[in-house]
Design a protein around this motif. Structure first.
Motif, short mmCIF file in Angstrom:
data_model
loop_
_atom_site.label_atom_id
_atom_site.label_comp_id
_atom_site.label_asym_id
_atom_site.label_seq_id
_atom_site.Cartn_x
_atom_site.Cartn_y
_atom_site.Cartn_z
N UNK A 1 2.93 12.72 1.39
CA UNK A 1 2.74 11.20 1.68
C UNK A 1 3.71 10.29 1.09
N UNK A 2 3.61 9.17 1.58
CA UNK A 2 4.66 8.02 1.24
C UNK A 2 3.56 6.66 0.98
N UNK A 3 4.24 5.87 0.28
CA UNK A 3 3.46 4.75 0.22
C UNK A 3 3.46 3.78 1.23
N UNK A 4 4.40 3.72 2.11
CA UNK A 4 4.48 3.03 3.46
C UNK A 4 5.05 4.02 4.39
N UNK A 5 4.35 4.19 5.60
CA UNK A 5 4.95 4.79 6.75
C UNK A 5 4.96 4.09 7.94
N UNK B 1 11.58 -2.28 -3.15
CA UNK B 1 10.41 -3.11 -3.71
C UNK B 1 9.91 -2.13 -4.77
N UNK B 2 10.55 -0.80 -4.69
CA UNK B 2 10.03 0.22 -5.76
C UNK B 2 8.93 1.09 -5.14
N UNK B 3 8.57 0.75 -3.54
CA UNK B 3 7.80 1.37 -2.90
C UNK B 3 8.46 2.68 -2.08
N UNK B 4 7.88 3.86 -1.85
CA UNK B 4 8.52 4.93 -1.28
C UNK B 4 8.18 4.40 0.37
N UNK B 5 9.19 4.38 1.06
CA UNK B 5 9.24 3.95 2.49
C UNK B 5 9.66 5.00 3.31
N UNK B 6 8.81 5.66 4.39
CA UNK B 6 9.09 6.70 5.14
C UNK B 6 9.13 6.22 6.68
N UNK B 7 10.39 6.27 7.29
CA UNK B 7 10.43 5.73 8.70
C UNK B 7 10.47 7.03 9.48
N UNK B 8 9.58 7.20 10.18
CA UNK B 8 9.40 8.31 11.44
C UNK B 8 9.89 7.92 12.68
N UNK C 1 -0.39 8.25 3.84
CA UNK C 1 0.25 7.05 3.34
C UNK C 1 -0.98 5.92 2.96
N UNK C 2 -0.45 4.73 2.16
CA UNK C 2 -1.33 3.75 1.67
C UNK C 2 -1.23 2.75 2.72
N UNK C 3 -0.14 2.53 3.36
CA UNK C 3 0.28 1.69 4.53
C UNK C 3 0.68 2.10 5.67
N UNK C 4 0.32 1.77 6.71
CA UNK C 4 1.00 2.16 8.15
C UNK C 4 1.49 1.06 9.06
N UNK C 5 2.82 1.16 9.61
CA UNK C 5 3.39 0.14 10.16
C UNK C 5 3.67 0.86 11.66
N UNK C 6 3.21 0.44 12.74
CA UNK C 6 3.25 1.15 13.86
C UNK C 6 4.30 0.23 14.74
N UNK C 7 5.52 1.04 15.16
CA UNK C 7 6.40 0.14 15.46
C UNK C 7 7.23 1.14 16.77
N UNK C 8 6.43 1.61 17.48
CA UNK C 8 7.07 2.74 18.59
C UNK C 8 7.18 2.17 19.93
N UNK C 9 7.17 0.72 20.12
CA UNK C 9 7.52 0.19 21.40
C UNK C 9 5.88 -0.52 22.26
N UNK C 10 6.20 -1.08 23.00
CA UNK C 10 4.65 -1.67 23.47
C UNK C 10 3.95 -0.32 24.11
N UNK C 11 4.65 0.45 24.98
CA UNK C 11 3.84 1.37 25.76
C UNK C 11 3.44 2.45 24.81
N UNK C 12 4.25 2.86 24.07
CA UNK C 12 3.79 4.03 22.99
C UNK C 12 3.18 3.76 21.83
N UNK C 13 3.43 2.47 21.40
CA UNK C 13 2.28 2.18 20.10
C UNK C 13 0.80 1.96 20.87
N UNK C 14 0.64 1.12 22.05
CA UNK C 14 -0.61 1.48 22.65
C UNK C 14 -1.25 2.70 23.00
#
Length: 520
Positions: free
Chosen positions: A3-7, A25-32, A256-269
């Motif tokens: 796990x990570x705090x922010x994925x 920020x002190x959070x563990x941020x994982x970029x996949x 994760x505690x928080x998820x940020x989806x940034x895979x591009x308009x086609x792949x995020x959808x």
């Protein structure tokens, strides 16, 4: 479960900008990132390798609305599509954020205004090292600060074109460009910038300008060669609990505690649709049934102005742009769009669209052409959408809009080039297989029945999911999207920083998770 705090899923402009804001920020941020770091090799600057062999293009296939299979112009590397972009960094115009009438319909208003993004446009220009000249373009929006660096000077052929266009009463301006140019800069005017990767890190892309600085601060980690195939919710369906990730070592589950989806308009959808469950049978964040819909991609045409009397030896031509036709005005009743220089055309680029012509003829055209790019707004339509086939393959049904104004823009451009003394002017529209300006599939808005995201790009349906890439665009405007993605991502990242400072739980990060960081 790791796990990570922010994925953060995706390392393009959106994901890397959020990572930059959360670093420290002190959070563990994982970029996949599903791809790997782009290799530094001689082929980076080889037109035959990049265009003839499609060395870096993803090998996946999609289908169009008629079921025809094709290989899209997708690139999966650390830094996303910015590894191949032409360095253009435009601010959208103030009117682009309001409802705007077009010949083919209405471009809807955004839930935020230009003034909300202006400070973040300014920050993004500084982070990317954008070079430009304020005050030259009549459509330019208000600015709190000048560009951080002076504009890149024209080379002789482009300087001559600028003078000829000015003589016609037009207002060519210096194109804002993210490139490390000038005294002490990395740029060597390699002649292979637009649509090529840069093997000397002179291009201001998401990896070099955002992600690497975030990684250097610590507490931000990067996992490559890892494709997220599904997001998993808790029993209530309101929280995202984990991402299912396919890696070289097999399938992993990352919580994760928080998820940020940034895979591009086609792949995020596509990922949201693929993550459907009993609570969300139409896909995550999709109570509005808008996920995957309203896909947009600019109408774009390459224009080659050929002068047999002059060899065009320009190495970096992308220093000129024209917005005299952007809102129509005296030239047309309706908005037409933007004109800007293309990167220098090479023979392998022409071969794919003119296979009937011998190589010697294509080389002659390339050597003697001045190359422009005409771009018009595509309007959002619910029928233009990303769907998933039964086998999970992406189906992209794009119904173009605003083609008549785009054709008139191309005619205007051809006329001005002929008036500038070019005896032969040719054009070719980009195909549907070039989704480089894809946007709109998970749009933000004030009404959750019409839009999946609020104005901070948070999903209305889930308390800890944000979608931060060009998916959030309600309209496409008629300018390159990279700087606007960066500005909104920096805005969202600042919002998350402030919320984390007040209370980690307020952005979906359970307080107990901050001491439990196990992702490597």
């Amino acid at each position: 479960m790791k796990r990570a705090d922010v994925v953060i899923i995706g390392s393009g402009v959106g994901g890397s900008a959020v990572a930059w804001q959360l670093a420290g920020t002190g959070l563990d941020v994982l970029v996949i990132e599903r791809g790997e770091a782009l290799p530094r090799e001689l082929e980076n600057w080889d037109a035959e390798a990049v265009f003839g062999q499609l060395r870096y293009r993803a090998k996946e296939t999609w289908t169009d609305g008629d079921g025809h299979r094709y290989r899209p112009g997708q690139y999966y590397f650390v830094g996303g599509h910015t590894k191949f972009f032409g360095t253009a960094m435009f601010r959208f115009r103030e009117a682009d954020f309001d409802e705007l009438e077009h010949e083919d319909g209405v471009s809807p208003a955004w839930p935020i205004k230009y003034r909300d993004l202006e400070p973040y446009y300014d920050l993004a220009e500084r982070l990317f090292g954008v070079r430009g000249a304020a005050g030259e373009d009549p459509t330019e929006p208000s600015r709190s600060h000048d560009y951080p660096h002076a504009a890149i000077p024209d080379e002789p052929v482009v300087a001559r074109l600028r003078r000829l266009l000015q003589a016609q009463g037009l207002h060519p301006f210096h194109m804002p460009s993210a490139i490390d140019f000038g005294d002490g800069g990395r740029c060597v005017r390699c002649a292979t910038c637009d649509a090529f990767p840069c093997r000397i890190d002179a291009k201001g892309d998401a990896e070099t300008r955002l992600l690497r600085p975030a990684l250097q601060k610590g507490a931000v980690r990067l996992m490559t060669g890892a494709r997220v195939t599904r997001l998993v919710t808790d029993a209530s369906g309101r929280r995202i609990e984990a991402a299912i990730v396919e890696t070289r070592e097999g399938t992993q589950t990352i919580g994760g505690g928080l998820f940020v989806l940034s895979a591009g308009a086609v792949n995020s959808a596509a990922l949201l649709l693929a993550s459907k469950n009993e609570k969300w049978p139409r896909g995550l964040a999709n109570s509005s049934d808008a996920v995957g819909r309203y896909y947009m991609n600019h109408n774009c045409t390459a224009i080659l102005a050929v002068d047999p009397r002059t060899v065009n030896d320009t190495r970096f031509p992308k220093t000129l742009s024209v917005n005299d036709f952007y809102f129509g005005g005296t030239h047309d009743r309706w908005p037409l769009g933007n004109l800007q220089m293309l990167g220098k055309i090479r023979e392998p680029m022409l071969r794919g669209v003119m296979p009937y012509m011998p190589g010697v003829a294509l080389r002659y055209l390339a050597d003697h052409s001045v190359d422009l790019y005409a771009m018009s707004e595509d309007l959002p339509r619910p029928q233009s959408r990303v769907e998933l086939a039964a086998d999970g393959q992406i189906r992209l049904a794009w119904r173009r809009t605003n083609l008549k104004p785009h054709e008139r823009l191309v005619r205007q451009a051809k006329r001005m080039l002929k008036d500038a003394g070019f005896p032969l002017v040719m054009s070719r529209r980009f195909g549907d297989d070039t989704p480089s300006h894809q946007c709109g599939t998970v749009r933000f808005g004030a009404d959750p029945s019409m839009a999946p995201l609020d104005e901070q790009c948070k999903a209305y349906d889930h308390e800890n999911l944000y979608v931060v890439d060009a998916s959030f665009f309600p309209s496409s405007a008629a300018l390159n999207p990279a700087l606007t993605i960066a500005a909104q991502a920096l805005r969202v990242g600042e919002h998350l920083r402030a919320a984390i400072g007040a209370s980690p739980a307020s952005v979906g990060v359970p307080p107990s998770s901050q001491g439990d960081r196990h992702v490597s």
